[in-house]
Design an enzyme around this catalytic site. Structure first.
Site, PDB file in Angstrom:
ATOM      1  N   LYS A  22       0.849  -1.208   0.000  1.00 34.31           N
ATOM      2  CA  LYS A  22       0.000   0.000   0.000  1.00 34.31           C
ATOM      3  C   LYS A  22       0.877   1.248   0.000  1.00 34.31           C
ATOM      4  O   LYS A  22       0.652   2.188  -0.765  1.00 34.31           O
ATOM      5  CB  LYS A  22      -0.877  -0.003   1.248  1.00 34.31           C
ATOM      6  CG  LYS A  22      -1.569   1.323   1.529  1.00 34.31           C
ATOM      7  CD  LYS A  22      -2.458   1.288   2.753  1.00 34.31           C
ATOM      8  CE  LYS A  22      -1.727   1.461   4.024  1.00 34.31           C
ATOM      9  NZ  LYS A  22      -1.365   2.849   4.385  1.00 34.31           N
ATOM     10  N   ASN A  23       1.914   1.237   0.854  1.00 34.48           N
ATOM     11  CA  ASN A  23       2.715   2.448   1.042  1.00 34.48           C
ATOM     12  C   ASN A  23       3.754   2.673  -0.044  1.00 34.48           C
ATOM     13  O   ASN A  23       4.455   3.675  -0.020  1.00 34.48           O
ATOM     14  CB  ASN A  23       3.366   2.426   2.427  1.00 34.48           C
ATOM     15  CG  ASN A  23       2.312   2.549   3.518  1.00 34.48           C
ATOM     16  OD1 ASN A  23       1.153   2.873   3.231  1.00 34.48           O
ATOM     17  ND2 ASN A  23       2.687   2.250   4.745  1.00 34.48           N
ATOM     18  N   ARG A  93      -4.708  10.674   4.403  1.00 40.07           N
ATOM     19  CA  ARG A  93      -3.556  11.550   4.612  1.00 40.07           C
ATOM     20  C   ARG A  93      -2.566  11.455   3.455  1.00 40.07           C
ATOM     21  O   ARG A  93      -1.981  12.451   3.030  1.00 40.07           O
ATOM     22  CB  ARG A  93      -2.883  11.146   5.915  1.00 40.07           C
ATOM     23  CG  ARG A  93      -1.582  11.820   6.107  1.00 40.07           C
ATOM     24  CD  ARG A  93      -0.821  11.318   7.287  1.00 40.07           C
ATOM     25  NE  ARG A  93       0.538  11.754   7.197  1.00 40.07           N
ATOM     26  CZ  ARG A  93       0.920  13.003   7.386  1.00 40.07           C
ATOM     27  NH1 ARG A  93       0.020  13.908   7.705  1.00 40.07           N
ATOM     28  NH2 ARG A  93       2.174  13.349   7.272  1.00 40.07           N
ATOM     29  N   CYS A 117      -4.877  12.178  13.016  1.00 41.84           N
ATOM     30  CA  CYS A 117      -5.603  10.905  13.027  1.00 41.84           C
ATOM     31  C   CYS A 117      -5.321  10.267  14.387  1.00 41.84           C
ATOM     32  O   CYS A 117      -4.654  10.854  15.243  1.00 41.84           O
ATOM     33  CB  CYS A 117      -5.166  10.015  11.875  1.00 41.84           C
ATOM     34  SG  CYS A 117      -3.521   9.380  12.075  1.00 41.84           S
ATOM     35  N   ARG A 122       0.379  14.417  12.841  1.00 39.27           N
ATOM     36  CA  ARG A 122       0.848  14.138  11.470  1.00 39.27           C
ATOM     37  C   ARG A 122       0.848  15.370  10.557  1.00 39.27           C
ATOM     38  O   ARG A 122       0.186  15.427   9.539  1.00 39.27           O
ATOM     39  CB  ARG A 122       0.005  13.003  10.876  1.00 39.27           C
ATOM     40  CG  ARG A 122       0.054  11.770  11.764  1.00 39.27           C
ATOM     41  CD  ARG A 122      -0.572  10.573  11.167  1.00 39.27           C
ATOM     42  NE  ARG A 122       0.221  10.072  10.041  1.00 39.27           N
ATOM     43  CZ  ARG A 122      -0.206   9.065   9.276  1.00 39.27           C
ATOM     44  NH1 ARG A 122      -1.362   8.521   9.513  1.00 39.27           N
ATOM     45  NH2 ARG A 122       0.515   8.649   8.273  1.00 39.27           N
ATOM     46  N   ASP A 305       4.754   0.572  11.913  1.00 37.46           N
ATOM     47  CA  ASP A 305       3.506  -0.016  11.392  1.00 37.46           C
ATOM     48  C   ASP A 305       3.319  -1.453  11.839  1.00 37.46           C
ATOM     49  O   ASP A 305       2.276  -2.043  11.571  1.00 37.46           O
ATOM     50  CB  ASP A 305       3.479   0.033   9.857  1.00 37.46           C
ATOM     51  CG  ASP A 305       3.331   1.445   9.368  1.00 37.46           C
ATOM     52  OD1 ASP A 305       3.529   1.685   8.171  1.00 37.46           O
ATOM     53  OD2 ASP A 305       3.041   2.325  10.201  1.00 37.46           O
ATOM     54  N   ARG A 397      -8.632  -0.652   4.650  1.00 36.20           N
ATOM     55  CA  ARG A 397      -7.817   0.356   3.944  1.00 36.20           C
ATOM     56  C   ARG A 397      -6.470  -0.226   3.540  1.00 36.20           C
ATOM     57  O   ARG A 397      -5.868   0.216   2.573  1.00 36.20           O
ATOM     58  CB  ARG A 397      -7.578   1.561   4.857  1.00 36.20           C
ATOM     59  CG  ARG A 397      -8.805   2.358   5.170  1.00 36.20           C
ATOM     60  CD  ARG A 397      -8.473   3.582   5.976  1.00 36.20           C
ATOM     61  NE  ARG A 397      -7.434   4.379   5.320  1.00 36.20           N
ATOM     62  CZ  ARG A 397      -7.040   5.562   5.775  1.00 36.20           C
ATOM     63  NH1 ARG A 397      -7.567   6.052   6.882  1.00 36.20           N
ATOM     64  NH2 ARG A 397      -6.108   6.259   5.149  1.00 36.20           N
TER      65      ARG A 397
HETATM   66  C1  EPZ Z   1       4.190   6.847   6.097  1.00 39.39           C
HETATM   67  O1  EPZ Z   1       3.415   7.872   6.682  1.00 39.39           O
HETATM   68  C2  EPZ Z   1       3.286   5.632   6.031  1.00 39.39           C
HETATM   69  N1  EPZ Z   1       2.142   5.929   5.169  1.00 39.39           N
HETATM   70  C3  EPZ Z   1       2.816   5.277   7.435  1.00 39.39           C
HETATM   71  O2  EPZ Z   1       2.033   4.088   7.324  1.00 39.39           O
HETATM   72  C4  EPZ Z   1       4.037   4.979   8.295  1.00 39.39           C
HETATM   73  O3  EPZ Z   1       3.616   4.718   9.626  1.00 39.39           O
HETATM   74  C5  EPZ Z   1       4.983   6.187   8.278  1.00 39.39           C
HETATM   75  O4  EPZ Z   1       5.327   6.527   6.930  1.00 39.39           O
HETATM   76  C6  EPZ Z   1       6.271   5.909   9.045  1.00 39.39           C
HETATM   77  O5  EPZ Z   1       6.900   4.794   8.503  1.00 39.39           O
HETATM   78  C7  EPZ Z   1       2.321   5.900   3.821  1.00 39.39           C
HETATM   79  O6  EPZ Z   1       3.404   5.654   3.328  1.00 39.39           O
HETATM   80  C8  EPZ Z   1       1.109   6.170   2.989  1.00 39.39           C
HETATM   81  P1  EPZ Z   1       6.264  10.203   8.206  1.00 39.39           P
HETATM   82  P2  EPZ Z   1       3.987   9.394   6.710  1.00 39.39           P
HETATM   83  O7  EPZ Z   1       6.171  11.448   7.420  1.00 39.39           O
HETATM   84  O8  EPZ Z   1       4.727   9.672   5.458  1.00 39.39           O
HETATM   85  C9  EPZ Z   1       6.244  13.363  11.730  1.00 39.39           C
HETATM   86  C10 EPZ Z   1       0.228   2.645   7.731  1.00 39.39           C
HETATM   87  O9  EPZ Z   1      -0.177   2.109   8.769  1.00 39.39           O
HETATM   88  N2  EPZ Z   1       6.244  14.357  10.645  1.00 39.39           N
HETATM   89  O10 EPZ Z   1       7.476   9.335   8.098  1.00 39.39           O
HETATM   90  O11 EPZ Z   1       2.882  10.266   7.077  1.00 39.39           O
HETATM   91  C11 EPZ Z   1       4.916  12.602  11.775  1.00 39.39           C
HETATM   92  O12 EPZ Z   1       3.968  13.332  12.519  1.00 39.39           O
HETATM   93  C12 EPZ Z   1       0.650   4.099   7.749  1.00 39.39           C
HETATM   94  O13 EPZ Z   1       0.348   2.062   6.625  1.00 39.39           O
HETATM   95  C13 EPZ Z   1       6.322  15.702  10.958  1.00 39.39           C
HETATM   96  O14 EPZ Z   1       6.389  16.083  12.120  1.00 39.39           O
HETATM   97  O15 EPZ Z   1       5.007   9.273   7.925  1.00 39.39           O
HETATM   98  C14 EPZ Z   1       5.300  11.311  12.445  1.00 39.39           C
HETATM   99  O16 EPZ Z   1       5.345  11.497  13.842  1.00 39.39           O
HETATM  100  C15 EPZ Z   1       0.447   4.755   9.114  1.00 39.39           C
HETATM  101  N3  EPZ Z   1       6.310  16.617   9.956  1.00 39.39           N
HETATM  102  C16 EPZ Z   1       6.712  11.058  11.923  1.00 39.39           C
HETATM  103  O17 EPZ Z   1       7.196  12.322  11.452  1.00 39.39           O
HETATM  104  C17 EPZ Z   1       6.231  16.249   8.638  1.00 39.39           C
HETATM  105  O18 EPZ Z   1       6.244  17.123   7.758  1.00 39.39           O
HETATM  106  C18 EPZ Z   1       6.769  10.066  10.783  1.00 39.39           C
HETATM  107  O19 EPZ Z   1       5.981  10.583   9.747  1.00 39.39           O
HETATM  108  C19 EPZ Z   1       6.146  14.876   8.334  1.00 39.39           C
HETATM  109  C20 EPZ Z   1       6.164  13.954   9.346  1.00 39.39           C
END
Ligand code: EPZ
Length: 422
Positions: A22-23, A93, A117, A122, A305, A397
């Site tokens: 998915k990701n 998201r 969420c 996020r 995850d 999802r």
């Molecule tokens: C991706 O989300 C995945 N989703 C998530 O999978 C996964 O948990 C996450 O990466 C971490 O591996 C997809 O790929 C569609 P991040 P993403 O930006 O890109 C903070 C699932 O269950 N952050 O690496 O949103 C954020 O709040 C989902 O399949 C900021 O502060 O994750 C979080 O605490 C859930 N500012 C951390 O970084 C930003 O601009 C990691 O977020 C961006 C992120």
């Protein structure tokens, strides 16, 4: 409301094939927006509600999309819209991944800020900071991001956190930028590599992804491309844990072993028994897992995850295990639901303290998000008696035909009438 009923205690047996990730599929689908009057053909795309949402969003921007089995063809016209609908973006998201390609290709992009969420606020501040450094004018008004840039400039960008989404958005934004973009402290998840492969197939010079630094040389245009989505490492690990928790003998096929190293290393430490053969992993029954400690980290660390599913497995281990969540702010909502099934989990700030119990009992529980729902399913499969899981829409999802796949492994699983599955 979508509901799954599980009659637990059956050791799972058989073989299950991993879906496309998915990701990986979501960012790669967003990358089609970089094409002008060209076509992208994707294979091994999972049949999931999040994929449907991305299809709806891309169609709303003017992309022609035809789906056949696990294949999707994207016909992208010369002109597309660059305002993403609030109703669609708020549904998922990952819709924020259209920001980078739209800005790169149209010079403008308008999309609602993604909300928070159940696992945290996020934000996308790192995405916006990087785009600003590349010369974009970003304005936030009434909950919408308004981004403008005649032509982005290649820059050296340092990510304060190796954000997966920020890495992906900035990689796509850099495709038509003037000169070279070097993004440092990037995410190293395998899904980033899948996106890099697609950009290379489009004719973009991308390299060193996976090292924590991605280099991209901007081009004037991109060409037709085709790609295959990598296997879903999180889904695969979820089924591995289903085998471990039910004391079954299952084989998970179509995996890339180095993508699931973290789980296999921690399972070995906990005394689980499994064997990796080519692109499959076979799980063998053991009495009980030993206590272990885990800290979730960006790849190649233990994946956040998989944190809820691993905590579910550790509820049945010997001793006291500790699982620290370092990526998201609040990813333990499901623990109270597991405790209703007889688990003994205490949450101390960002750490779950899990005292192993002899067994779990079926109960009526609620999924609060995708991976929390997966953890409850695993607990239901291992528990004595019947478990009823509400809000399965979260699970659909990210897990293709999960009820069918579990039944094929011998699980006694059914969806209540009126439950819409993918
Ligand atoms: C991706 O989300 C995945 N989703 C998530 O999978 C996964 O948990 C996450 O990466 C971490 O591996 C997809 O790929 C569609 P991040 P993403 O930006 O890109 C903070 C699932 O269950 N952050 O690496 O949103 C954020 O709040 C989902 O399949 C900021 O502060 O994750 C979080 O605490 C859930 N500012 C951390 O970084 C930003 O601009 C990691 O977020 C961006 C992120």
């Amino acid at each position: 409301m979508d509901v799954m009923r599980i009659s637990g205690g059956i050791p799972l047996r058989g073989t299950v094939r991993t879906q496309g990730a998915k990701n990986a599929a979501l960012p790669v689908m967003a990358a089609c927006l970089l094409l002008r009057g060209r076509r992208m053909a994707l294979d091994n795309v999972p049949n999931l509600q999040d994929v449907d949402t991305m299809v709806d969003l891309l169609r709303s921007l003017g992309v022609g999309i035809t789906r056949e089995g696990s294949g999707i063809v994207f016909d992208v016209p010369e002109t597309i819209a660059w305002e993403a609908s609030e109703q669609l973006v708020r549904r998922m998201r990952a819709s924020s991944l259209v920001l980078g390609p739209l800005l790169a290709r149209c010079g403008s992009a308008v999309l609602p800020l993604p909300g928070g969420c159940s696992i945290g606020s996020r934000p996308i501040d790192l995405h916006l900071k990087g785009l600003t450094q590349m010369g974009a004018k970003i304005e936030i008004k009434n909950g919408f991001v308004h981004a403008q840039a005649d032509r982005l400039r290649g820059r050296r960008i340092y990510l304060d956190f190796p954000s997966v989404g920020a890495t992906e958005n900035l990689m796509m934004a850099a495709v038509f930028a003037r000169g070279e973009t070097i993004i440092e402290n990037t995410a190293r998840e395998p899904e980033i590599g899948n996106l890099a492969e697609v950009l290379r197939d489009m004719g973009v010079q991308v390299d060193t992804e996976g090292t924590g630094c991605v280099r991209i040389r901007g081009v004037d245009d991109v060409r037709d491309c085709s790609a295959r989505v990598i296997p879903d490492r999180i889904e695969a690990c979820t089924y591995v844990l289903a085998g471990v928790m039910t004391g079954g003998e299952i084989t998970v096929e179509d995996i890339i072993p180095e993508h699931i190293d973290a789980l296999l290393a921690k399972l070995e430490e906990a005394g689980a028994s499994f064997s990796v053969k080519g692109n499959a992993v076979a799980v063998h029954p053991v009495k009980k897992l030993r206590q272990i400690s885990i800290r979730t980290l960006p790849f190649p660390g233990f994946p956040t995850d998989l944190q809820p599913q691993m905590v579910a497995a550790l509820t049945l281990s010997n001793g006291v295990s500790m699982v620290e969540e370092s990526v998201f702010q609040s990813r333990f909502l499901y623990a109270a639901e597991l405790n209703r099934m007889g688990a003994n989990i205490e949450i101390r700030k960002d750490t779950a303290v899990i005292r192993g119990v002899d067994g779990l009992d079926g109960a009526s529980v609620r999924a609060t998000d995708l991976r929390a729902g997966a953890a409850l399913i695993l607990a239901g499969l291992a528990a004595k008696g019947e478990t009823r899981i509400e809000h399965m829409e979260h699970v659909f999802r990210g897990y293709e035909s999960i009820d069918r796949k579990l039944r094929a492994l011998g699980a006694d699983v059914a969806l209540e009438a009126g439950t819409e599955t993918k």
